[in-house]
Design a protein around this motif. Structure first.
Motif, PDB file in Angstrom:
ATOM      1  N   SER A   1       0.942  -1.683  -0.369  1.00 32.26           N
ATOM      2  CA  SER A   1      -0.037  -0.301  -0.476  1.00 32.26           C
ATOM      3  C   SER A   1       1.254   1.020  -0.392  1.00 32.26           C
ATOM      4  O   SER A   1       2.036   1.011   0.260  1.00 32.26           O
ATOM      5  N   GLY A   2       0.310   2.159   0.183  1.00 26.70           N
ATOM      6  CA  GLY A   2       0.758   3.634   0.200  1.00 26.70           C
ATOM      7  C   GLY A   2       0.616   4.424   1.064  1.00 26.70           C
ATOM      8  O   GLY A   2       1.299   5.851   1.606  1.00 26.70           O
ATOM      9  N   THR A   3       0.965   3.276   2.191  1.00 25.12           N
ATOM     10  CA  THR A   3       0.533   3.213   3.205  1.00 25.12           C
ATOM     11  C   THR A   3       2.158   2.901   4.298  1.00 25.12           C
ATOM     12  O   THR A   3       2.529   3.920   4.986  1.00 25.12           O
TER      13      THR A   3
ATOM     14  N   PRO B   1      -4.769  12.858   3.503  1.00 25.41           N
ATOM     15  CA  PRO B   1      -5.510  11.939   3.847  1.00 25.41           C
ATOM     16  C   PRO B   1      -4.846  11.736   5.567  1.00 25.41           C
ATOM     17  O   PRO B   1      -3.472  11.772   5.426  1.00 25.41           O
TER      18      PRO B   1
ATOM     19  N   MET C   1      -3.934   8.984   6.511  1.00 27.70           N
ATOM     20  CA  MET C   1      -2.568   8.036   6.359  1.00 27.70           C
ATOM     21  C   MET C   1      -1.387   8.694   6.882  1.00 27.70           C
ATOM     22  O   MET C   1      -0.698   7.949   7.731  1.00 27.70           O
TER      23      MET C   1
ATOM     24  N   ASP D   1       5.313  12.167  -0.721  1.00 24.40           N
ATOM     25  CA  ASP D   1       4.365  11.481  -1.430  1.00 24.40           C
ATOM     26  C   ASP D   1       3.076  11.818  -2.337  1.00 24.40           C
ATOM     27  O   ASP D   1       2.500  12.747  -2.718  1.00 24.40           O
TER      28      ASP D   1
ATOM     29  N   ALA E   1       0.893   9.671  -3.892  1.00 26.28           N
ATOM     30  CA  ALA E   1       0.163   8.740  -4.079  1.00 26.28           C
ATOM     31  C   ALA E   1      -0.864   9.655  -5.068  1.00 26.28           C
ATOM     32  O   ALA E   1      -1.134   8.672  -5.802  1.00 26.28           O
ATOM     33  N   GLN E   2      -1.205  10.866  -5.156  1.00 28.20           N
ATOM     34  CA  GLN E   2      -2.277  11.328  -5.677  1.00 28.20           C
ATOM     35  C   GLN E   2      -1.202  11.871  -7.244  1.00 28.20           C
ATOM     36  O   GLN E   2      -2.514  12.862  -7.914  1.00 28.20           O
TER      37      GLN E   2
ATOM     38  N   SER F   1       1.400   5.067  -4.693  1.00 29.79           N
ATOM     39  CA  SER F   1      -0.086   4.225  -4.195  1.00 29.79           C
ATOM     40  C   SER F   1      -0.995   4.084  -5.294  1.00 29.79           C
ATOM     41  O   SER F   1      -0.547   4.447  -5.772  1.00 29.79           O
TER      42      SER F   1
ATOM     43  N   LYS G   1      -6.317   5.790  -7.569  1.00 28.97           N
ATOM     44  CA  LYS G   1      -4.952   6.131  -8.304  1.00 28.97           C
ATOM     45  C   LYS G   1      -4.820   5.887  -9.504  1.00 28.97           C
ATOM     46  O   LYS G   1      -6.050   5.400 -10.565  1.00 28.97           O
TER      47      LYS G   1
HETATM   48  C1  LIG Z   1      -1.943  11.345  -0.558  1.00 25.23           C
HETATM   49  C2  LIG Z   1      -2.403  10.685   0.008  1.00 25.23           C
HETATM   50  N1  LIG Z   1      -1.054   9.363   1.101  1.00 25.23           N
HETATM   51  C3  LIG Z   1      -1.363   8.179   0.623  1.00 25.23           C
HETATM   52  C4  LIG Z   1      -1.899   7.202   0.960  1.00 25.23           C
HETATM   53  C5  LIG Z   1      -2.228   6.067   1.353  1.00 25.23           C
HETATM   54  O1  LIG Z   1      -2.566   5.199   0.649  1.00 25.23           O
HETATM   55  P1  LIG Z   1      -2.722   3.455   0.413  1.00 25.23           P
HETATM   56  O2  LIG Z   1      -4.298   3.806  -0.189  1.00 25.23           O
HETATM   57  O3  LIG Z   1      -2.534   2.900  -0.899  1.00 25.23           O
HETATM   58  O4  LIG Z   1      -2.818   3.050   0.994  1.00 25.23           O
HETATM   59  C6  LIG Z   1      -3.599   8.034   0.358  1.00 25.23           C
HETATM   60  C7  LIG Z   1      -4.202   7.111  -0.848  1.00 25.23           C
HETATM   61  O5  LIG Z   1      -5.076   6.880  -0.293  1.00 25.23           O
HETATM   62  C8  LIG Z   1      -2.972   9.151  -0.357  1.00 25.23           C
HETATM   63  O6  LIG Z   1      -4.257   9.990  -1.912  1.00 25.23           O
END
Ligand SMILES: Cc1ncc(COP(=O)(O)O)c(C=O)c1O
Length: 397
Positions: free
Chosen positions: A59-61, A86, A88, A157, A159-160, A182, A187
């Motif tokens: 995951s992106g977390t 978000p 996370m 980060d 992810a977006q 992510s 995404k």
């Molecule tokens: C900016 C951002 N960081 C982190 C995450 C975490 O990614 P993931 O859902 O793959 O854990 C997300 C998305 O969900 C995100 O939009």
């Protein structure tokens, strides 16, 4: 034979996804002739981003968690994250044993405000987490300058943000010490759940891989192979782990889908940019909606199209605008997440007492429009819905 229906949501998965999935199963989850799916996905991802190392995660977390630990965040350490983001981004500094400190954002770019980041730096700060929200790269010149002056590490980060660039043409995720992406379903690219972390520093890459790969001693910056030498591995004296780690590995099946998606990364980004550009053109003279400000020369990769709804200043409720947009055939409008320090999950931390005036003012106004339309006809529907909605509320933008 299993086929993908391109008429439904499956349209995103009509490249080599099924072929690669079958390869993984036919190889019984062991590496095929040209390396494991993870290796292939990591290599192609690193090449596409222009980074020396990329490491697949689930995951992106988990990428953020591993990177923060590898960057040395531990008890007593602070990580500065944007208040508008978000949750996370707020969780992971705590997961690493440290704590999150929230910085306010800019009212026009909606991104972390470097002058507020500067105010939050203490002698306990270790990392700045620059979150490239909605597809747009933060003001990295200012953040990198702060990091250099205070000896901090910068985690981007993304992810977006896929291949979004700043005004100097630098790709988001390649400017700081590491970039995190992510593959969650909403995404630009997706394998359901998954992520990738990349950097140019082999020691950091190895440490990130080991943290996410159960600390197996054979793991290196560029190799996720746990079993390298059978004679050693089958010896009673062989010690396998030289660190404690988590199992955050990207599985072979999601890696297969990720690889097929990475092969078509540019086309997915171009579709999102096309929708974002079309929305932006409609709003050029709008008094109700102000698009995320993108600096001249920068490229916003438009995970979503984000705009500030100033209609509230004209007595129009956020929900009323959303309802009319949907009734006009619009695909729905998402609200921004609650500011991190306002989420109940942080009520037992000192974040709960914080205030960040711009974020708190902006968050309730933000509108996030979808950009994952597949073709011109779907984009036209969204543009017409937006024009009709603006007219309905007397905005002849
Ligand atoms: C900016 C951002 N960081 C982190 C995450 C975490 O990614 P993931 O859902 O793959 O854990 C997300 C998305 O969900 C995100 O939009």
């Amino acid at each position: 034979m299993l086929i993908i229906d391109p008429a439904g949501p499956g349209w995103r998965f009509t490249g080599n996804e099924l072929r690669y999935l079958a390869e993984v199963l036919n190889n019984g989850f062991s590496a095929g002739a040209d390396g494991s799916m993870n290796e292939r996905a990591e290599t192609l991802f690193a090449q596409t981003m222009g980074l020396s190392h990329a490491i697949g995660f689930n995951s992106g977390t988990s990428t953020l968690h591993a990177a923060l630990v590898a960057m040395g965040v531990g008890p007593g350490d602070e990580v500065i994250v944007p208040a508008l983001s978000p949750a996370m981004c707020g969780f992971t500094p705590f997961h690493a044993g440290g704590r999150a400190v929230v910085a306010d954002v800019d009212r026009d770019t909606f991104l972390m405000d470097p002058s507020d980041v500067a105010r939050r730096i203490t002698d306990r700060t270790r990392v700045i987490m620059a979150v490239h929200l909605y597809g747009q790269v933060c003001d990295m010149d200012a953040l990198m300058d702060l990091a250099a002056r205070h000896g901090l590490t910068v985690l981007e980060d993304c992810a977006q943000c896929y291949l979004g660039t700043d005004a100097r043409g630098r790709v988001g995720g390649t400017i700081g010490d590491a970039g995190s992406w992510s593959f969650e379903n909403s995404k630009h690219l997706s394998c359901g759940e998954g992520g990738m972390i990349g950097c140019d520093n082999p020691a950091l890459a190895e440490s990130i891989r080991k943290f996410g790969g159960l600390g197996f001693r054979n793991l290196t910056a560029s190799s996720g192979k746990v079993r390298v030498d059978r004679d050693k591995l089958q010896d009673p004296d062989w010690a396998r782990h030289d660190r404690r780690g988590y199992n955050y590995r990207l599985g072979g099946l999601p890696a297969a889908v990720a690889l097929a998606q990475i092969e078509r990364m540019r086309s997915f980004i171009d579709l999102r940019i096309a929708m974002g550009t079309a929305f932006r053109a409609v709003l050029e003279r709008s008094t109700l909606l102000r698009p995320q400000a993108t600096p001249e020369g920068a490229v916003n990769s438009h995970y979503t199209f984000a705009a500030r709804f100033d209609g509230v200043d004209h007595g129009i409720a956020w929900q009323a605008f959303r309802r009319v947009f949907a009734a006009n055939g619009g695909d729905g409008i998402y609200a921004a997440w609650k500011p991190i320090h306002k989420e109940p999950a942080f009520r037992d931390t000192d974040l709960a007492d914080e205030q960040r005036p711009v974020t708190e003012w902006l968050q309730g106004r933000l509108m996030q429009f979808t950009t994952n339309q597949r073709d011109d006809s779907e984009r036209k529907t969204q543009v017409e819905a937006l024009i009709a909605t603006l007219r309905h509320f007397g905005d002849d933008a």
